[in-house]
Design a protein around this motif. Structure first.
Motif, PDB file in Angstrom:
ATOM      1  N   ALA A 106     107.248  14.311 -34.734  1.00  0.00           N
ATOM      2  CA  ALA A 106     107.506  14.525 -36.223  1.00  0.00           C
ATOM      3  C   ALA A 106     107.134  12.880 -36.620  1.00  0.00           C
ATOM      4  O   ALA A 106     107.581  12.245 -35.676  1.00  0.00           O
ATOM      5  N   VAL A 108     108.269  11.740 -39.274  1.00  0.00           N
ATOM      6  CA  VAL A 108     109.579  11.114 -39.272  1.00  0.00           C
ATOM      7  C   VAL A 108     110.734  10.357 -38.785  1.00  0.00           C
ATOM      8  O   VAL A 108     110.760   9.437 -38.312  1.00  0.00           O
ATOM      9  N   GLU A 124     111.027  17.301 -41.962  1.00  0.00           N
ATOM     10  CA  GLU A 124     109.588  16.472 -42.063  1.00  0.00           C
ATOM     11  C   GLU A 124     108.714  17.536 -43.024  1.00  0.00           C
ATOM     12  O   GLU A 124     108.644  18.729 -42.348  1.00  0.00           O
TER      13      GLU A 124
END
Length: 382
Positions: A106, A108, A124
């Motif tokens: 992800a 993030v 996320e």
């Protein structure tokens, strides 16, 4: 999890301390795009309202100059600097994006890495316009119940990699008009907010956030669709396509049904909060003043009185940044706070409308943060 969560029950008041934003590169005006992908009728440009946008891609060469996680990190650092909070204090990162660098991990987690956080909660939302508001509410709930104390919520989008293949290497006169419309509409960027939880039992049940979200397009074709790179058909069949990944936009559907989604979201939020339109000091509604949007207000059921109020208190910046997906609400909120359109004590409504399947997400709150420093003032810190 905070160690005192179980020994000190009671919901905590959650405050937005600050915002931050980032726009990549120099602004790209309509004249530049006209040279690259051909002209648009003046009335169409006036209708979509975008005069300039920022891209992570050099529009002439297609080379990337930055990426989604880098933009998100800069926006987060600016927000943290404004709040005078060290990144090490962050124990929750929430991010929304429909344009990550990779399917996995992800995006993030790359922001987490860039912030130097070896360990924190990282969540996320794979969404566009509504994802930031949904993520903001999710984060504040986790802070209110004492699970975490300090959160950064980010919306970031890199849409230009889908746009440049529509014209790069082509005779501008041969670019389809519908592609020119898409190219002129979208921009890239990132915005972030910092949240912090107060002491246990500090929440005011009558004065806290109110949230609503819904999808109204379950029986409609998508208003916007990004096709390719997924599992909808075999990879070897996808590889035969002219463009592996492309954006499809139902222009008529979004122009006529989008305002109805806004009205449904507004009515839902007013019912949940007990507020009237006149009691909202700042309505952060990306694209809310665009002609194609406001032209449908009558048909969608917005009264002339409420239209007059909204014309004054809508906070948006479509003209200078374009449609920016997950970044739209935090970019508008950041600009509104810095310019004084969002002021301490204001009743603020964040309302995102997403064309993908006609979703809305709304969040109401009382603005507590003092007046903001400009980006230039904080960049030496961030």
């Amino acid at each position: 999890m905070n160690g005192d969560t179980m020994s000190h029950p009671g919901p905590r008041h959650v405050s937005i301390l600050s915002t931050g934003s980032y726009l990549p590169g120099d602004p790209i005006d309509n004249a530049t795009l006209e040279r690259l992908c051909g002209p648009m009728p003046a009335e169409v440009l006036d209708n979509i309202q975008v005069r300039q946008r920022h891209w992570i891609i050099d529009p002439a060469t297609g080379r990337h100059t930055t990426g989604t996680s880098a933009m998100a990190t800069t926006a987060a650092r600016r927000a943290l600097a404004r709040a005078d909070i060290d990144p090490a204090e962050v124990d929750l990162l929430v991010m929304s994006s429909a344009s990550p660098e990779y399917q996995l991990p992800a995006v993030v987690t790359y922001v987490q890495e860039r912030l130097g956080l070896a360990h924190c909660a990282a969540i996320e939302f794979r969404a566009a316009c509504t994802g930031f508001v949904q993520g903001l509410d999710y984060a504040r709930r986790l802070l209110a119940d004492g699970t975490y104390k300090t959160a950064v919520v980010i919306g970031a989008e890199s849409i230009s990699p889908l746009l440049v293949p529509m014209y790069l290497g082509m005779d501008p006169e041969l670019v389809r008009m519908r592609d020119r419309l898409v190219i002129n509409s979208f921009g890239d960027g990132a915005g972030a907010v910092v949240l912090r939880a107060g002491e246990p039992g500090s929440a005011d049940p009558d004065g806290e956030f109110r949230f609503a979200t819904a999808c109204l397009g379950g029986d409609r074709k998508p208003g916007m669709q990004i096709v390719g790179g997924g599992t909808h058909e075999p990879v070897f069949d996808q590889a035969k396509r002219k463009r592996l990944v492309e954006m499809k936009l139902d222009v008529n559907g979004t122009a006529t049904f989008g305002p109805q989604v806004f009205v449904a979201g507004m009515k839902d939020m007013l019912a949940r909060t007990g507020l009237t339109v006149a009691e909202i000091d700042a309505c952060v509604l990306p694209e809310g003043n665009a002609d194609y949007f406001t032209a449908e207000f009558d048909a969608a059921g917005v009264s002339p009185e409420d239209q007059a109020v909204l014309a004054k208190n809508i906070v948006e910046n479509l003209t200078t940044v374009g449609a920016t997906g997950s970044a739209a609400v935090p970019l508008a909120l950041d600009e509104g706070w810095v310019e004084g359109r969002v002021r301490p004590g204001d009743q603020v409504l964040l309302l995102a409308v997403e064309a993908s399947r006609y979703l809305y997400a709304g969040l109401s709150l009382r603005w507590e943060a003092p007046f903001a420093e400009s980006a230039e003032e904080i960049d030496h810190v961030a």
